[in-house]
Design a protein around this motif. Structure first.
Motif, PDB file in Angstrom:
ATOM      1  N   ASN A 101      78.181  10.960  -2.791  1.00 37.17           N
ATOM      2  CA  ASN A 101      78.636  11.551  -4.054  1.00 37.17           C
ATOM      3  C   ASN A 101      79.538  10.571  -4.795  1.00 37.17           C
ATOM      4  OD1 ASN A 101      78.840  13.542  -5.974  1.00 37.17           O
ATOM      5  ND2 ASN A 101      80.563  14.568  -4.982  1.00 37.17           N
ATOM      6  N   CYS A 102      79.099   9.328  -4.894  1.00 42.88           N
ATOM      7  CA  CYS A 102      79.920   8.300  -5.497  1.00 42.88           C
ATOM      8  C   CYS A 102      79.850   8.380  -7.015  1.00 42.88           C
ATOM      9  CB  CYS A 102      79.466   6.920  -5.027  1.00 42.88           C
ATOM     10  SG  CYS A 102      80.401   5.581  -5.791  1.00 42.88           S
ATOM     11  N   GLY A 103      81.006   8.602  -7.631  1.00 36.39           N
ATOM     12  CA  GLY A 103      81.055   8.689  -9.092  1.00 36.39           C
ATOM     13  C   GLY A 103      80.704   7.375  -9.748  1.00 36.39           C
ATOM     14  N   GLY A 104      81.131   6.264  -9.163  1.00 35.77           N
ATOM     15  CA  GLY A 104      80.820   4.945  -9.727  1.00 35.77           C
ATOM     16  C   GLY A 104      79.333   4.656  -9.719  1.00 35.77           C
ATOM     17  N   CYS A 105      78.658   4.995  -8.627  1.00 34.96           N
ATOM     18  CA  CYS A 105      77.209   4.773  -8.548  1.00 34.96           C
ATOM     19  C   CYS A 105      76.474   5.666  -9.542  1.00 34.96           C
ATOM     20  CB  CYS A 105      76.702   5.043  -7.130  1.00 34.96           C
ATOM     21  SG  CYS A 105      77.209   3.778  -5.945  1.00 34.96           S
ATOM     22  N   LYS A 106      76.953   6.871  -9.745  1.00 33.59           N
ATOM     23  CA  LYS A 106      76.316   7.765 -10.735  1.00 33.59           C
ATOM     24  C   LYS A 106      76.446   7.189 -12.125  1.00 33.59           C
ATOM     25  CE  LYS A 106      76.805  12.030  -8.125  1.00 33.59           C
ATOM     26  NZ  LYS A 106      77.419  13.345  -8.044  1.00 33.59           N
ATOM     27  N   VAL A 107      77.624   6.659 -12.460  1.00 34.43           N
ATOM     28  CA  VAL A 107      77.832   6.053 -13.763  1.00 34.43           C
ATOM     29  C   VAL A 107      76.939   4.818 -13.918  1.00 34.43           C
ATOM     30  CG1 VAL A 107      79.514   4.836 -15.219  1.00 34.43           C
ATOM     31  CG2 VAL A 107      80.156   6.946 -14.056  1.00 34.43           C
ATOM     32  N   ASP A 108      76.881   3.985 -12.878  1.00 33.54           N
ATOM     33  CA  ASP A 108      76.020   2.806 -12.926  1.00 33.54           C
ATOM     34  C   ASP A 108      74.568   3.190 -13.144  1.00 33.54           C
ATOM     35  OD1 ASP A 108      78.240   1.232 -12.543  1.00 33.54           O
ATOM     36  OD2 ASP A 108      77.888   0.901 -10.397  1.00 33.54           O
ATOM     37  N   ALA A 109      74.111   4.264 -12.494  1.00 40.17           N
ATOM     38  CA  ALA A 109      72.723   4.712 -12.643  1.00 40.17           C
ATOM     39  C   ALA A 109      72.454   5.189 -14.058  1.00 40.17           C
ATOM     40  CB  ALA A 109      72.413   5.806 -11.638  1.00 40.17           C
ATOM     41  N   LEU A 110      73.454   5.834 -14.688  1.00 37.68           N
ATOM     42  CA  LEU A 110      73.270   6.333 -16.043  1.00 37.68           C
ATOM     43  C   LEU A 110      73.199   5.206 -17.065  1.00 37.68           C
ATOM     44  CD1 LEU A 110      75.646   9.434 -16.079  1.00 37.68           C
ATOM     45  CD2 LEU A 110      73.154   9.451 -16.218  1.00 37.68           C
ATOM     46  N   VAL A 111      73.991   4.166 -16.862  1.00 42.76           N
ATOM     47  CA  VAL A 111      74.015   3.055 -17.826  1.00 42.76           C
ATOM     48  C   VAL A 111      73.027   1.953 -17.466  1.00 42.76           C
ATOM     49  CG1 VAL A 111      76.365   3.492 -18.590  1.00 42.76           C
ATOM     50  CG2 VAL A 111      75.968   1.940 -16.693  1.00 42.76           C
ATOM     51  N   GLY A 112      72.303   2.114 -16.372  1.00 44.10           N
ATOM     52  CA  GLY A 112      71.273   1.170 -16.012  1.00 44.10           C
ATOM     53  C   GLY A 112      71.738   0.070 -15.080  1.00 44.10           C
TER      54      GLY A 112
END
Length: 188
Positions: A174-185
């Protein structure tokens, strides 16, 4: 709204006359969990109970244990004075709770006597601090440890296990940083 006070009225309050039930239930709807601080106005209680305001005032007096004797007309034309059964399930509460309401619109504060039970037993009421403040002080030791220390935010792992390899301090699943990275590509 207090589920605890409503539950007391529905399941644990001493038996009372059926016409008093909707008014007591309306008061419980406005009380704190310990039954204190119920300050619904008479028109509000009348709306809940589908009664006139005068009938609600009479019911409140009866719940206070201050009901007045009633005259009942007999068949022969004479009157019989009937003393009502004295049931006290509420008392006047701390009127400072309504100090913010204009004086001409200020309702009376009542406390439900939740220590009284249907089986006739009486539970000792929990002691309340004299100041009206909570007995739990943040940061002070209590029976369960310290007082409230929750600061909000997401839960973070304490040890190194299950941490994200890219963003330390987050759970891997549940990594917030990885989720953000996935959203911005970015890399995930």
């Amino acid at each position: 709204m207090s589920i605890e006070a409503i539950n007391w009225v529905l399941t644990q309050a001493p038996d009372l006359k059926p016409h008093l039930f909707p008014v007591l239930l309306g008061m419980a709807n406005h009380a704190h969990p310990d039954g204190t601080g119920a300050y619904a106005s008479i028109p509000t209680l009348a709306g809940y109970a589908r009664k006139t305001e005068r009938a609600v005032i009479n019911d409140v007096q009866e719940l206070l244990g201050e009901a007045k004797p009633k005259k009942v007309k007999q068949r022969d034309g004479s009157y019989l004075v009937v003393e009502p059964e004295q049931v006290q399930l509420i008392e006047r509460g701390d009127q400072r709770l309504v100090a913010h309401i204009p004086v001409d619109r200020r309702p009376v504060v009542y406390n439900l006597l939740m220590h009284k039970r249907r089986d006739g037993g009486v539970i000792q009421p929990t002691p309340r601090p004299q100041s009206g403040r909570s007995a739990i002080v943040p940061g002070q030791p209590t029976a369960g440890g310290t007082g409230s220390t929750f600061t909000g935010g997401a839960a973070r792992p304490v040890g190194r296990a299950n941490q994200c390899k890219i963003h330390p301090g987050w759970f891997a699943h549940n990594c917030g940083g990885c989720k953000v990275d996935a959203l911005v590509g970015g890399a995930a």
